[in-house]
Design an enzyme around this catalytic site. Structure first.
Site, PDB file in Angstrom:
ATOM      1  N   LYS A 157       4.887   5.285  -1.239  1.00 60.88           N
ATOM      2  CA  LYS A 157       4.726   6.685  -2.057  1.00 60.88           C
ATOM      3  C   LYS A 157       5.827   7.380  -1.982  1.00 60.88           C
ATOM      4  CE  LYS A 157      -0.475   6.501  -1.588  1.00 60.88           C
ATOM      5  NZ  LYS A 157      -1.457   7.215  -1.202  1.00 60.88           N
ATOM      6  N   GLY A 175       0.789  -1.132  -0.034  1.00 64.79           N
ATOM      7  CA  GLY A 175      -0.035   0.050   0.103  1.00 64.79           C
ATOM      8  C   GLY A 175       0.885   1.132   0.075  1.00 64.79           C
ATOM      9  N   SER A 176       0.309   2.315   0.518  1.00 60.65           N
ATOM     10  CA  SER A 176       0.924   3.777   0.520  1.00 60.65           C
ATOM     11  C   SER A 176       2.157   3.754   1.177  1.00 60.65           C
ATOM     12  CB  SER A 176      -0.089   4.712   1.173  1.00 60.65           C
ATOM     13  OG  SER A 176      -1.272   4.456   0.528  1.00 60.65           O
ATOM     14  N   ALA A 177       2.845   2.809   1.825  1.00 58.05           N
ATOM     15  CA  ALA A 177       4.055   3.014   2.192  1.00 58.05           C
ATOM     16  C   ALA A 177       5.165   3.162   1.346  1.00 58.05           C
ATOM     17  CB  ALA A 177       4.304   1.703   3.245  1.00 58.05           C
TER      18      ALA A 177
END
Length: 710
Positions: A394, A390-392
């Site tokens: 980004k 997931g967003s980790a």
């Protein structure tokens, strides 16, 4: 008167032909040569050849030594050796099966030998070692099988074994212990030493065998070494295991081991650190010169080299900190399970790493058996299991876009309008549509904007887009984004000094109709497509924390020698930090992302994702991750129902201004909109590290400090 002489009668010619005479002559020469050779052997060199017959053969026999020990970073023993009394057997040259059976029968009256695992073949070998019994069995074989005794001895023995296996005596249990001992002896090679019994040898057995050694050639008393774990099972999934003497060398590497001087029954490391550092831990075998006389009996044994215990491994992990990380993982996961959020979760995993050197500070994992809900230690899941994080990720997305030039340090504001594609749900962020009209890079990281990341990917892929119409991107968009991700180690093997590391499992780039999967490319930009290992995530966040150097993670800090008195000896080698690559980002670009990760923890907007960590002093920086994933109700059944789940992750570093620790956490496949489990683990990991390493609080720190350098 004239006398007439009577003529002399003619002598008859010899009837022996010339060829026969020539043959006699040749025989005479050969006989003369034989006499000469006998004179040479007996008269001139008789004494020398007698000495040659009586001489002994000298062979070198090797013996095992204790393996090296393993210590944590503070010198605490993690793996030691436990000495056990043992009864050994050294097989002489030319020893017969009948002799070994007689010895086994006698030894069985002195010791109790485990008999579990005995097979009919083992009993057959034992019985057939009795010559009289073997002759009796032969009379029951067919004429064809009996004829094999001279033409094909191996096949003949097989026929005997088959007959005995089919007609085992009803009272075979009476000879079970002797058969078990004979099996071990029979499996030994000439002049090799094997353990007859090395576990649970009683004092009485040692005394009784010792008193009767002279009547049991080859039997001796010795010492066996077994691995001992003072900390219990903690870290054993990192340390690995050693094969037993009974199991011996692993079949998959048998020839390599034999070529390197191992015996078939040697113990070797079979997994992880024990396997990776086998050449260091095994030590140098003892060497004994054995003289064997012309009767194949051992005449004399002289130890030429007593052997050298294996070298020790000194790890980078502080076992006390490791224990705390394991504890917070277990307690948090049990909390999630009790709340009904972790019924189908794989477990929880965490890695802590020194971002400046690559030292692993903790490597922990708890794996759940979904059917029984039992938790087991699975630290290696951090290097050999992959999860969509997931967003980790980004931070890597933003730095890739900065390298690509689609945004810059001074110009990075983008529209935060959702992406509308035909035939698919609106692609947006977790917060309501319209919450933000536009965002800059630090703010986008702070509130974890999916829209911002997708627009970066669209810019990199030269998108042609209008709302509710098909989106087109360059065909190399996946290659381009993955190249930037790989600079930070995402999708790449990190090079950690453990075997079995997983590397890359990228998703497909084409849809089912063969077209570019543009929707998946957008998902990749915000971390909801390609899976990564947790060690890759730790390497990635460390690369940002140390300003762009991708460090190779490692667990062994140094290798040292053990002295003969049991004390630690000199350091033989020390692991030097290794830079695998320098990312293409400038310092100002990295500082921009670091500022965004600071705001993830210290931002004041209501959608800031990691504010529970802002009570830590000194302040930390990081990035949360939430991925929409799927798992099966029964992971062992590929046809079982799939359910939608959520994977929570976190990456971060502390203290943010001068990072000494970088961490990565993942709790996969949770249910029912779970929140906070990743942050609970991360906060405790930072807090424990601060306390155990005397990290001083910053007197000027504020929970809502706007700048990482403020």
């Amino acid at each position: 008167m004239k006398y007439i002489r009577t003529p002399k009668p003619k002598r008859e010619k010899s009837q022996i032909p010339f060829r026969l005479n020539f043959l006699f002559f040749i025989v005479f020469l050969l006989f003369a040569a034989l006499v000469g050779q006998l004179a040479y052997l007996q008269i001139l060199n008789g004494s020398r050849f007698v000495a040659e017959v009586d001489r002994t053969d000298k062979l070198v026999v090797t013996g095992n030594v204790p393996r090296g020990l393993i210590f944590d970073s503070q010198g605490r023993p993690l793996v030691t050796n436990k000495a056990n009394s043992a009864i050994t057997y050294t097989k002489s040259v030319g020893v017969t099966g009948a002799q070994m059976r007689k010895l086994a029968d006698k030894l069985a009256t002195y010791i109790s030998e485990p008999t579990d695992g005995l097979q009919p073949r083992d009993y057959a070998d034992y019985y057939l070692a009795d010559d009289d019994y073997a002759k009796e069995i032969t009379t029951h074989l067919s004429k064809a099988d009996q004829a094999l005794a001279t033409t094909k001895p191996t096949d003949f023995y097989t026929a005997q074994v088959d007959y005995v296996k089919a007609h085992l005596p009803a009272d075979k249990a009476k000879v079970a212990q002797a058969a078990a001992i004979f099996k071990i002896m029979n499996g030994a090679t000439q002049l090799s030493t094997v353990y007859i019994k090395s576990e649970n040898v009683s004092e009485t057995e040692v005394a009784t065998v010792g008193e009767n050694l002279t009547s049991m050639p080859g039997i001796n008393l010795g010492t066996d070494w077994q691995r001992n774990y003072p900390n219990g099972d903690s870290m054993t999934s990192i340390i690995g295991r050693v094969s037993t003497e009974k199991a011996g060398l692993p079949a998959d590497g048998l020839q390599t081991y034999l070529a390197n001087g191992y015996a078939r029954n040697d113990r070797v490391g079979t997994s992880y650190l024990e396997k990776e550092y086998e050449n260091v831990l095994k030590g140098a075998k003892s060497q004994t010169q054995v003289e064997v006389g012309n009767n194949n009996q051992i005449v004399q044994q002289i130890q030429e080299f007593k052997g050298q215990q294996g070298a020790n491994l000194n790890l980078t992990i502080d076992s006390a900190y490791q224990a705390k990380v394991e504890a917070i993982l277990k307690s948090t996961f049990k909390q999630a399970l009790a709340a009904g959020n972790a019924t189908y979760s794989d477990g929880a995993y965490a890695v802590a790493m020194d971002p400046k050197t690559g030292k692993i500070l903790a490597l922990a994992g708890e794996n759940q058996n979904i059917k029984t809900h039992e938790l087991t230690d699975d630290a290696l899941g951090a290097i050999n299991r992959v999860f969509v994080m997931g967003s980790a990720v980004k931070g890597a997305t933003v730095l890739g876009a900065l390298q690509d030039g689609v945004i810059s340090v001074n110009n990075n504001t983008l529209s935060d309008v959702p992406i509308y594609l035909p035939g698919t749900p609106v692609k947006k962020s977790v917060y309501p549509v319209g919450t933000f009209s536009s965002l800059d890079a630090p703010m986008a990281l702070s509130v974890s904007s999916n829209i911002y990341m997708m627009r970066l990917a669209m810019a990199e892929g030269h998108a042609k887009y209008s709302p509710s119409n098909y989106l087109s991107l360059d065909n190399d968009i996946f290659t381009k984004m993955r190249k930037y991700f790989s600079e930070f180690g995402l999708g790449q093997a990190t090079g950690i000094d453990l075997p079995g590391e997983a590397s890359s499992f990228p998703g497909p780039t084409k849809s089912s109709d063969g077209k570019l999967a543009v929707g998946s490319a957008l998902d990749l930009s915000y971390g909801n497509y390609d899976p990564y290992t947790l060690i890759q995530m730790a390497q990635y966040i460390s690369t940002i924390a140390n300003n762009g150097y991708r460090m190779q993670p490692y667990l062994v800090q140094s290798i040292s020698q053990m002295l003969s008195d049991g004390s630690k000896g000199p350091i033989l080698s020390t692991t030097q930090p290794k830079v695998l690559a320098k990312v293409g980002s400038t310092q100002s670009q990295i500082d921009l992302v670091k500022q965004g990760m600071w705001q993830v923890v210290h931002g004041t907007n209501g959608w800031t994702t990691a504010t529970p960590l802002n009570t830590l002093n000194p302040g930390v920086a990081g990035k949360t991750g939430t991925a929409q994933t799927f798992t099966r109700v029964d992971p062992d059944d590929s046809t079982s129902k799939q359910i939608e789940t959520t994977t929570l992750s976190f990456v971060g570093f502390a203290p943010a201004k001068d990072p000494k620790i970088a961490i990565a956490v993942v709790v996969p496949n949770l249910q029912n909109d779970p929140e906070g489990y990743n942050l609970t683990i991360a906060k405790q990991m930072f807090s424990d590290y601060y306390a155990m390493n005397n990290i001083k609080a910053d007197s000027s720190y504020s929970a809502h400090q706007t700048s990482i350098n403020g």
